[in-house]
Every structure is written in structure tokens, then in C-alpha cells.
Write an enzyme that holds these catalytic residues in place. Structure first.
Site, mmCIF file in Angstrom:
data_model
loop_
_atom_site.group_PDB
_atom_site.id
_atom_site.type_symbol
_atom_site.label_atom_id
_atom_site.label_comp_id
_atom_site.label_asym_id
_atom_site.label_seq_id
_atom_site.Cartn_x
_atom_site.Cartn_y
_atom_site.Cartn_z
ATOM 1 N N LYS A 14 0.826 -1.216 0.000
ATOM 2 C CA LYS A 14 0.000 0.000 0.000
ATOM 3 C C LYS A 14 0.861 1.268 0.000
ATOM 4 O O LYS A 14 2.070 1.219 0.298
ATOM 5 C CB LYS A 14 -0.935 -0.041 1.212
ATOM 6 N N TYR A 54 -12.330 -1.264 -4.432
ATOM 7 C CA TYR A 54 -12.926 -1.583 -3.123
ATOM 8 C C TYR A 54 -14.458 -1.560 -3.177
ATOM 9 O O TYR A 54 -15.093 -1.270 -2.167
ATOM 10 C CB TYR A 54 -12.411 -0.607 -2.076
ATOM 11 N N ASN A 117 -2.475 0.028 6.764
ATOM 12 C CA ASN A 117 -2.066 -1.281 7.291
ATOM 13 C C ASN A 117 -1.099 -2.029 6.365
ATOM 14 O O ASN A 117 -1.069 -3.248 6.329
ATOM 15 C CB ASN A 117 -3.292 -2.130 7.664
ATOM 16 N N HIS A 120 -2.282 -5.363 1.311
ATOM 17 C CA HIS A 120 -3.619 -5.910 1.061
ATOM 18 C C HIS A 120 -3.474 -7.295 0.463
ATOM 19 O O HIS A 120 -2.508 -7.558 -0.254
ATOM 20 C CB HIS A 120 -4.384 -5.017 0.070
ATOM 21 N N GLU A 131 -9.567 -9.132 -8.541
ATOM 22 C CA GLU A 131 -8.514 -8.164 -8.219
ATOM 23 C C GLU A 131 -7.310 -8.288 -9.164
ATOM 24 O O GLU A 131 -6.709 -7.286 -9.549
ATOM 25 C CB GLU A 131 -8.093 -8.337 -6.756
HETATM 26 P P1 CMP Z 1 -7.711 -4.279 3.205
HETATM 27 O O1 CMP Z 1 -7.256 -5.660 3.472
HETATM 28 O O2 CMP Z 1 -7.111 -3.568 2.058
HETATM 29 O O3 CMP Z 1 -9.308 -4.271 3.031
HETATM 30 C C1 CMP Z 1 -10.106 -3.143 3.309
HETATM 31 C C2 CMP Z 1 -9.339 -2.044 3.967
HETATM 32 O O4 CMP Z 1 -10.104 -1.067 4.625
HETATM 33 C C3 CMP Z 1 -8.457 -2.612 5.066
HETATM 34 O O5 CMP Z 1 -7.428 -3.394 4.531
HETATM 35 C C4 CMP Z 1 -8.017 -1.327 5.770
HETATM 36 O O6 CMP Z 1 -6.935 -0.694 5.101
HETATM 37 C C5 CMP Z 1 -9.244 -0.429 5.584
HETATM 38 N N1 CMP Z 1 -9.996 -0.188 6.812
HETATM 39 C C6 CMP Z 1 -10.140 1.013 7.387
HETATM 40 N N2 CMP Z 1 -10.884 0.929 8.488
HETATM 41 C C7 CMP Z 1 -11.232 -0.360 8.642
HETATM 42 C C8 CMP Z 1 -12.008 -1.069 9.596
HETATM 43 N N3 CMP Z 1 -12.576 -0.468 10.639
HETATM 44 N N4 CMP Z 1 -12.128 -2.401 9.441
HETATM 45 C C9 CMP Z 1 -11.568 -3.028 8.368
HETATM 46 N N5 CMP Z 1 -10.815 -2.399 7.424
HETATM 47 C C10 CMP Z 1 -10.656 -1.076 7.569
#
Ligand code: CMP
Length: 144
Positions: A14, A54, A117, A120, A131
């Protein structure tokens, strides 16, 4: 035990990780974790690109903020292949919420919030197919 199924998955390093300069460390973990990189490129997503990627999260309260975060700089999508690649990559990443991610996982080491985070990963064969096709054409994917 019989060997696991050979799968492909979509991983993204990311924008937070690319900006911090830890993409190389994450790629090392992928390769040492037994996954092959079949395709990779830097992409700076537009708001429309992120919203489409998304789309399953459209109704979530964090959707707008997530799309803004994913467009703040280039990210590095990759196609990974290996035995049980979908779960294997999820195990290397750790839990979505880095505070719950197991020690030694990528998110435990590199994430700074639930949103930023670090990485992904697709969560099922169906999302992996969607994806992978979102970022790569068949000609971009180098089987080996
Ligand atoms: P990702 O695995 O990319 O899938 C959805 C993304 O939403 C997640 O990682 C986080 O980067 C983001 N996100 C932000 N807030 C939340 C939340 N409360 N719960 C889950 N995903 C979140």
C-alpha cells in the site's frame, strides 16, 4: 500430507509502505515465504480506480477514507503464486487491525493504523480473480 493447491492471489504493497521505503523488505518476506511474484507494477490510483477496486466495501463507514488513503501515492500491486497462495499471503500479512496482528507478521511490523495497514491481500479465489484482472492483463503475468 498431500501438497496444497497451486493458487494465484493479488497482493498490494500500500501507499504507506511504498512512501516509507519498506517495499523491498515486504518483497523479501514474500519470496522467503515461498510465493513467486508473477507480475508487479507501481500504480498511482485515481479516486475512481480505488472506488472500483474496493467496490465490495461501498457501504462501509471507512470507504471514503480508505479510497482517499489508497490514492495518496503509488502502491505496488502484485500477482503471487504458490501452494495455498491466498491463505499463505494472508498469514504473512497478519490481521487487518495491526494491534491484533501476530508478532512477526508484515502488519505487526509495518502498519501504523487499521487503515494504513501496509499491505492488502485477496480473501477468496473469487476476489483474487477480480482483483488480479483489475490491475493486470494476461500478457502482464509471467508464469514460471
Ligand atoms: P484491506 O485488506 O485492504 O481491506 C479493506 C481495507 O479497509 C483494510 O485493509 C483497511 O486498510 C481499511 N480499513 C479502514 N478501516 C477499517 C475497519 N474499521 N475495518 C476493516 N478495514 C478497515
Amino acid at each position: 500430507m498431500s501438497p496444497g493447491k497451486i493458487e494465484r492471489t493479488l497482493a498490494i504493497i500500500k501507499p504507506d509502505s511504498v512512501a516509507k521505503g519498506v517495499a523491498g523488505q515486504i518483497i523479501t518476506r514474500i519470496e522467503q515465504g515461498g510465493l513467486r511474484i508473477l507480475a508487479a507494477r507501481l500504480v498511482h490510483m485515481s479516486p475512481e480506480d480505488a472506488a472500483g477496486f474496493y467496490i465490495v466495501h461501498t457501504d462501509k463507514p471507512f470507504y471514503r477514507s480508505l479510497c482517499a488513503f489508497m490514492t495518496q501515492g503509488p502502491c505496488l500491486p502484485m500477482v503471487l503464486e504458490g501452494e495455498n497462495a491466498i491463505q499463505r499471503w494472508r498469514d504473512l500479512m497478519g490481521a487487518t487491525d495491526f494491534r491484533k496482528a501476530a508478532p512477526g507478521t508484515i502488519r505487526a511490523e509495518f502498519a501504523s493504523s487499521i487503515e494504513a495497514n501496509a499491505v492488502h491481500g485477496a480473501d477468496s479465489p473469487e476476489s483474487a480473480a477480480f482483483e488480479i484482472g483489475y490491475f493486470f492483463s494476461a500478457l502482464d503475468i509471467h508464469s514460471r
